[in-house]
Design a protein around this motif. Structure first.
Motif, PDB file in Angstrom:
ATOM      1  N   UNK A 256      31.302  15.906  -3.514  1.00 36.50           N
ATOM      2  CA  UNK A 256      30.768  16.130  -2.188  1.00 36.50           C
ATOM      3  C   UNK A 256      30.828  17.341  -1.728  1.00 36.50           C
ATOM      4  N   UNK A 257      30.276  17.467  -0.296  1.00 41.16           N
ATOM      5  CA  UNK A 257      30.112  18.679   0.040  1.00 41.16           C
ATOM      6  C   UNK A 257      28.651  19.371   0.614  1.00 41.16           C
ATOM      7  N   UNK A 258      28.663  20.698   0.620  1.00 40.88           N
ATOM      8  CA  UNK A 258      27.373  21.323   0.968  1.00 40.88           C
ATOM      9  C   UNK A 258      26.800  21.829  -0.621  1.00 40.88           C
ATOM     10  N   UNK A 259      25.853  21.541  -0.997  1.00 39.46           N
ATOM     11  CA  UNK A 259      25.508  22.154  -2.376  1.00 39.46           C
ATOM     12  C   UNK A 259      24.043  22.393  -2.326  1.00 39.46           C
ATOM     13  N   UNK A 260      23.259  23.126  -3.033  1.00 45.17           N
ATOM     14  CA  UNK A 260      21.987  23.417  -2.960  1.00 45.17           C
ATOM     15  C   UNK A 260      21.850  23.449  -4.734  1.00 45.17           C
ATOM     16  N   UNK A 261      20.864  22.739  -5.317  1.00 46.04           N
ATOM     17  CA  UNK A 261      20.598  22.550  -6.818  1.00 46.04           C
ATOM     18  C   UNK A 261      19.055  22.428  -6.973  1.00 46.04           C
ATOM     19  N   UNK A 262      18.753  23.253  -7.731  1.00 46.10           N
ATOM     20  CA  UNK A 262      17.185  23.545  -7.880  1.00 46.10           C
ATOM     21  C   UNK A 262      16.811  23.340  -9.302  1.00 46.10           C
ATOM     22  N   UNK A 263      15.888  22.681  -9.678  1.00 44.47           N
ATOM     23  CA  UNK A 263      15.347  22.480 -10.944  1.00 44.47           C
ATOM     24  C   UNK A 263      13.725  22.464 -11.177  1.00 44.47           C
ATOM     25  N   UNK A 264      13.374  23.130 -11.998  1.00 46.77           N
ATOM     26  CA  UNK A 264      11.924  23.143 -12.301  1.00 46.77           C
ATOM     27  C   UNK A 264      11.468  21.853 -13.069  1.00 46.77           C
ATOM     28  N   UNK A 265      10.543  21.201 -12.537  1.00 42.22           N
ATOM     29  CA  UNK A 265      10.010  20.001 -13.286  1.00 42.22           C
ATOM     30  C   UNK A 265       8.718  20.186 -13.815  1.00 42.22           C
ATOM     31  N   UNK A 266       8.349  19.403 -14.665  1.00 46.89           N
ATOM     32  CA  UNK A 266       7.135  19.173 -15.408  1.00 46.89           C
ATOM     33  C   UNK A 266       5.897  19.051 -14.128  1.00 46.89           C
ATOM     34  N   UNK A 267       4.791  19.385 -14.295  1.00 50.17           N
ATOM     35  CA  UNK A 267       3.787  19.292 -13.383  1.00 50.17           C
ATOM     36  C   UNK A 267       3.498  17.715 -13.085  1.00 50.17           C
ATOM     37  N   UNK A 268       3.622  17.059 -11.937  1.00 48.11           N
ATOM     38  CA  UNK A 268       3.502  15.690 -11.818  1.00 48.11           C
ATOM     39  C   UNK A 268       2.518  15.456 -10.708  1.00 48.11           C
ATOM     40  N   UNK A 269       1.952  14.326 -10.732  1.00 46.79           N
ATOM     41  CA  UNK A 269       0.635  14.171  -9.756  1.00 46.79           C
ATOM     42  C   UNK A 269       0.874  12.626  -9.445  1.00 46.79           C
ATOM     43  N   UNK A 270       0.455  12.357  -8.357  1.00 46.33           N
ATOM     44  CA  UNK A 270       0.278  10.984  -7.763  1.00 46.33           C
ATOM     45  C   UNK A 270       1.588  10.325  -7.551  1.00 46.33           C
ATOM     46  N   UNK A 271       1.753   9.256  -7.717  1.00 49.97           N
ATOM     47  CA  UNK A 271       2.923   8.404  -7.411  1.00 49.97           C
ATOM     48  C   UNK A 271       3.830   8.319  -8.490  1.00 49.97           C
ATOM     49  N   UNK A 272       5.076   8.337  -8.238  1.00 50.43           N
ATOM     50  CA  UNK A 272       6.087   8.457  -9.213  1.00 50.43           C
ATOM     51  C   UNK A 272       7.382   7.916  -8.486  1.00 50.43           C
ATOM     52  N   UNK A 273       8.461   8.086  -9.432  1.00 48.47           N
ATOM     53  CA  UNK A 273       9.734   7.635  -8.956  1.00 48.47           C
ATOM     54  C   UNK A 273      10.668   8.757  -9.346  1.00 48.47           C
ATOM     55  N   UNK A 274      11.793   8.829  -8.438  1.00 48.73           N
ATOM     56  CA  UNK A 274      13.222   9.551  -8.568  1.00 48.73           C
ATOM     57  C   UNK A 274      14.203   8.538  -9.385  1.00 48.73           C
ATOM     58  N   UNK A 275      14.249   8.703 -10.507  1.00 49.56           N
ATOM     59  CA  UNK A 275      15.594   7.830 -11.028  1.00 49.56           C
ATOM     60  C   UNK A 275      16.789   8.631 -10.729  1.00 49.56           C
ATOM     61  N   UNK A 276      17.815   7.574 -10.443  1.00 50.93           N
ATOM     62  CA  UNK A 276      19.000   8.199  -9.699  1.00 50.93           C
ATOM     63  C   UNK A 276      20.190   7.367 -10.800  1.00 50.93           C
ATOM     64  N   UNK A 277      21.182   8.076 -11.255  1.00 53.75           N
ATOM     65  CA  UNK A 277      22.104   7.677 -12.156  1.00 53.75           C
ATOM     66  C   UNK A 277      23.432   7.885 -11.561  1.00 53.75           C
TER      67      UNK A 277
END
Length: 980
Positions: free
Chosen positions: A578-599
């Motif tokens: 926990x705490x204050x963090x910043x994480x950035x990731x480059x993703x493939x070009x996505x369009x339209x509606x999608x989902x964020x999958x959380x594990x």
């Protein structure tokens, strides 16, 4: 005697003794009135230390020792001097005594005479300083010269014990103040010359450190010489012109005739031939305008396949195990910025055991596939309008010159250049005081005054397009709108957008074991026309887990195996604390509606903010950039079209202006030669006055352009009075119409102007030399009787002998208006006494002898022998002089011009007419027969003396002449012309 008959005799230069000096003027610094600082100045002057003299004099004027106001002389003089000035020319002995008594000046010349000496020396020193610095007559100054004259007059009154001899007192005030001659020989602009015997051999010493040398030409860096047009300060250092006494010789010439010169060209016309020569001049102007329209059609087809799948998993695992036991623990764990815990507990004695188990698995899968066939048709219409309008303006001038020789033999027409034959004669105008000067580029200001620059404003070219469409961004959009003046442009879309989704979940606390993997999907929608390109986990992360279970053995504090992973677009962001963090990731070009999958692995509770950065699709970005660029191109093209049109109009107007200026210059430079001579004299007169007076006409502004109440031009009367005195002095002090000059070639002027000097052409070759001259020698005669005034001005800078007041009628220096007009009309003849009788009765009795009556100018009555009775013996006897013709006066008029009835003859001899016994009749022989009928009692005058024989010279012209036996070129006077 009338001013028109007044003559002056120039006295030879001589050294005056002290008595003669005192009778001639008032010494400013006699030996008994020389201060210590004056003696120091005199020493510096004699060694030519001009710099120190200047410095000391300036410091003296600024000090309290100099006299600045009349009150500085004391109370007595403050009363006496204004009273003397008020009386002016009406001063008498009685009035002067009364003023002296009333002002109580006897106290000044009594026991306190030494105080008078101090004041008198202070006045003299102040005058010397101001005269040396050329500011004695400055408008803010008091009349120092009059003050000194009054003080010396009062001193003389007391020297004579108030019993002045009977004489005209006003003569004392007419005397000039005589300044030491040494100070008139040094220039206040000269600085000290180095003590080295040859200062010019030293690299660090200049002969004239005061003058800043300003180059007339400068190099533009490309080896081209250009005139230095920088505005520089005027150099107010003055020259020291020298006065010479010479016999003023003037060369006069007149046109005798014209004659054919060298062959110009030949025109041959054969037998039976008609030869025509046509000259055609055509001017044409065309305006071209063109209209162009472009219609472009674009059809874009998009085939898009979308696979959509959603997985919904629901899992229910319920395991119930109830045990009733007497011990139970209740734990409360609170989380802060760090992993900390606080526990509270209670114990019971109850026990129960109840056990049940249930498990539910539920899974739902949805899958779909969309195929979208989308076609877009885009029509782009581009209109480029260039209005084509062809207008032709023609100006045609045709000159036809025909030679018709159908019936005659062969003709050969010979064209020859025309030369002007002039006759010249040298005339002696007597002994004159003159100033001989060399002046630079005499026509420079004349040409500059008539130079007009085209005042039209050259159009400003539109800003060129220096950007690429790909560089257009929302950030520089406003700058481009302002820079190119864009209107009706679509607002910029956002090149980037952010979609924020909060993912959060909560699971049961396993307390003694891990919670395992937990999955959850969160929907996310990418805006239309954008693609997702980056996923970022931002601040304020909440991540809870069983601290006791997941911490490694002491001393470790890092959780073991705990993690939360968010996956989207082929990438994920991951965190295990926990705490204050910043994480950035480059993703493939996505369009339209999608989902964020959380594990979530062993996570009991989490709350994350996920930001997906979206970028505008390239096609839409390019579309907007191209639209803006097209608008920029359109606006720039229109501005460029308007600029080219305005530039063409500007160039056309400028060309017409320059052609008109060229015609005006041609007309100006090809006037009547008489007018050209007047122009030359006027320009040289201006330069001579500036050279002698050390001024550049900046102060002649008495006429104000707009004056209240009506805004009309009105003069400042006080300024007009001051300027008028200066103008009158220089107009009358010199014989401007007897000025003689010679132009020197172009190479004595600035090198960068050599080419321009050769471009100025004139049919008058003398005027052309004036325009091209690099330098000019000018001889300026001083008016007879003005030698003393001019000498005083050159020494002190003061006009009219320091009085500053023009002479009044009956003064020897007075010049009447009639005399000025007479000289302006080229009449320098002297009217003579007596009248003439001509003896011509008819053409058969023409003679060159005329008779002068009623004049004994040419007779010397002689004198008797005189024995001197004064002086020590032996006293010589003055011998007798016999009476007879006055050979000196006769010889003075031999070869002199004699004007009879407006015609000029030459006197050959003068003999007495013995038929008249009173010696008042004389026979004058002329150089040719008298031209008119007999006239009695003719008033006559004489002019200059002929010197040497006349001669003829040839001047080429630009004229051509067709040789023809039946006609000839003219000679003057024209024989067929008769006087009316």
């Amino acid at each position: 005697m009338s001013e028109l008959f007044r003559t002056f005799n120039t006295r030879a230069v001589e050294v005056l003794n002290t008595n003669n000096i005192n009778s001639f003027g008032i010494q400013s610094h006699p030996e008994n009135y020389q201060s210590a600082q004056f003696r120091n100045w005199l020493t510096l002057c004699r060694v030519n230390n001009s710099a120190q003299v200047n410095t000391d004099m300036i410091n003296y004027l600024r000090s309290g020792e100099s006299i600045k106001k009349i009150k500085d002389l004391g109370e007595e003089w403050s009363k006496a001097i204004p009273s003397f000035l008020a009386v002016g020319n009406e001063i008498t002995k009685e009035k002067s005594y009364a003023i002296i008594k009333e002002a109580k000046l006897d106290t000044v010349f009594g026991k306190e005479k030494n105080k008078y000496a101090v004041k008198r020396m202070a006045v003299a020193d102040t005058i010397l300083c101001l005269a040396h610095l050329k500011n004695l007559s400055h408008p803010s100054n008091i009349d120092y010269l009059s003050v000194l004259k009054i003080m010396t007059f009062v001193e003389r009154c007391f020297d004579y014990k108030m019993e002045l001899p009977e004489f005209n007192i006003i003569k004392h005030f007419d005397k000039q103040v005589l300044l030491p001659s040494c100070f008139s020989k040094i220039n206040p602009c000269d600085y000290t010359i180095s003590s080295s015997p040859f200062p010019f051999l030293e690299n660090t010493t200049e002969l004239r450190t005061a003058d800043k040398i300003i180059a007339g030409c400068k190099n533009d860096g490309k080896c081209n010489c250009r005139v230095n047009d920088e505005c520089v300060e005027q150099n107010h250092c003055c020259a020291k012109p020298r006065i010479d006494l010479i016999d003023l010789m003037i060369v006069k010439d007149y046109t005798k005739c014209y004659q054919a010169g060298d062959l110009s060209f030949i025109k041959n016309v054969l037998e039976g031939e008609v030869l025509s020569t046509k000259h055609r001049r055509l001017e044409r102007t065309e305006d071209l305008t063109e209209t162009q329209e472009d219609l472009r059609t674009f059809e874009e087809k998009y085939l898009q396949t979308e696979d959509k799948a959603s997985l919904q998993n629901e899992t229910d695992n319920i395991i119930k195990n109830d045990n009733a036991f007497s011990a139970g623990v209740t734990a409360n764990l609170s989380y802060g910025a760090e992993l900390t815990g606080k526990f509270t507990g209670g114990v019971t004695s109850n026990f129960s055991n109840n056990q049940s188990k249930s498990q539910t698995n539920k899974e739902v899968r949805n899958s779909s596939k969309d195929i979208l066939d989308r076609a877009t048709k885009q029509v782009e219409e581009k209109v480029r309008k260039l209005v084509s309008q062809k207008r032709i303006f023609e100006t045609e001038e045709t000159n036809k010159h025909s030679f018709i020789n159908t019936d005659g033999p062969n003709i050969s027409g010979q064209y020859l250049y025309v030369d002007k034959i002039s006759r010249a004669q040298v005339y002696n105008y007597g002994r004159k005081a003159v100033i001989d000067l060399i002046l630079p580029e005499p026509a420079a200001l004349y040409k500059r005054l008539f130079k007009n620059d085209y005042e039209g404003l050259m159009p400003i070219a539109p800003t060129p397009i220096v950007i690429d469409p790909k560089t257009i961004t929302p950030e520089n959009y406003k700058t481009l709108v302002t820079q190119y003046g864009l209107t009706d442009v679509s607002k910029p879309p956002d090149f980037e957008k952010s979609v924020i989704t909060v993912v959060q979940g909560e699971y049961n606390d396993p307390k003694t074991s891990n919670s395992g993997d937990n999955y959850k999907d969160f929907p996310i929608s990418i805006p239309s026309n954008y693609i997702g390109c980056q996923m970022k986990m931002t601040n304020n992360i909440q991540l809870d887990y069983n601290t006791n279970f997941h911490l490694l053995p002491s001393p470790h504090t890092t959780p073991a195996g705990v993690s939360l992973t968010v996956s989207y677009g082929g990438s994920n962001v991951y965190n295990s604390a926990a705490g204050t963090h910043n994480y950035t990731a480059t993703i493939n070009n996505t369009e339209g509606n999608g989902v964020l999958s959380v594990r979530a692995f062993d996570v009991t509770k989490y709350a994350w903010e996920i930001t997906v950065k979206c970028a505008l699709k390239d096609e839409f970005k390019t579309q907007w950039q191209d639209e803006v660029y097209a608008k920029i191109t359109e606006v720039n093209a229109k501005a460029l079209e308007e600029y080219n049109k305005a530039l063409a109009e500007y160039q056309k107007a400028k060309e017409e202006f320059e052609l008109n200026e060229a015609e005006l210059k041609k007309e100006r430079y090809n006037k009547n030669p008489f007018i050209n001579r007047e122009t030359e004299k006027e320009e040289l007169k201006r330069m001579v006055i500036s050279y002698i007076s050390c001024q550049f006409y900046d102060q002649f502004d008495a006429m104000k352009n707009r004056v209240k109440p009506c805004g009309f031009p009105e003069m400042n009367i006080k300024e007009a009075e001051q300027e008028g005195k200066f103008i009158q002095f220089f107009e009358q002090a010199f014989s401007w119409n007897l000025i003689t000059y010679l132009f020197y070639p172009y190479f004595w002027g600035k090198k960068c102007t050599w080419a321009d000097k050769h471009k100025d052409e004139s049919n008058d070759l003398i005027f052309e030399k004036f325009l091209a001259a690099g330098s000019c020698r000018v001889l300026v005669p001083i008016r007879d009787g003005y030698f003393d005034y001019v000498s005083y001005f050159l020494a002190s800078g003061e006009i009219y002998g320091g009085s500053g007041t023009p002479p009044v009628p009956n003064d020897p220096h007075y010049v009447s208006l009639a005399q000025e007009i007479k000289e302006q009309k080229q009449n320098f003849n002297a009217d003579r006494e007596g009248t003439l009788d001509t003896t011509n009765g008819s053409t058969a009795t023409l003679t060159n002898i005329i008779t002068l009556n009623n004049s004994d100018h040419y007779w010397d009555y002689g004198s008797l022998a005189i024995s001197a009775t004064v002086g020590p013996p032996p006293t010589p006897t003055i011998p007798a002089v016999p009476a007879g013709p006055n050979t000196m006066n006769i010889n003075a008029d031999i070869d002199r011009e004699i004007i009879i009835d407006c015609k000029v003859y030459r006197i050959i001899s003068i003999q007495e007419n013995t038929t008249i016994t009173d010696h008042t009749s004389w026979n004058i022989t002329l150089d040719r027969n008298y031209e008119d009928v007999r006239l009695p009692n003719v008033i006559w005058s004489t002019g200059a003396v002929f010197v040497g024989a006349p001669w003829e010279f040839v001047t080429p012209t630009t004229l051509t002449f067709l040789r023809d036996k039946s006609s000839c070129l003219p000679c003057y006077p024209l024989k067929e012309c008769k006087e009316g």
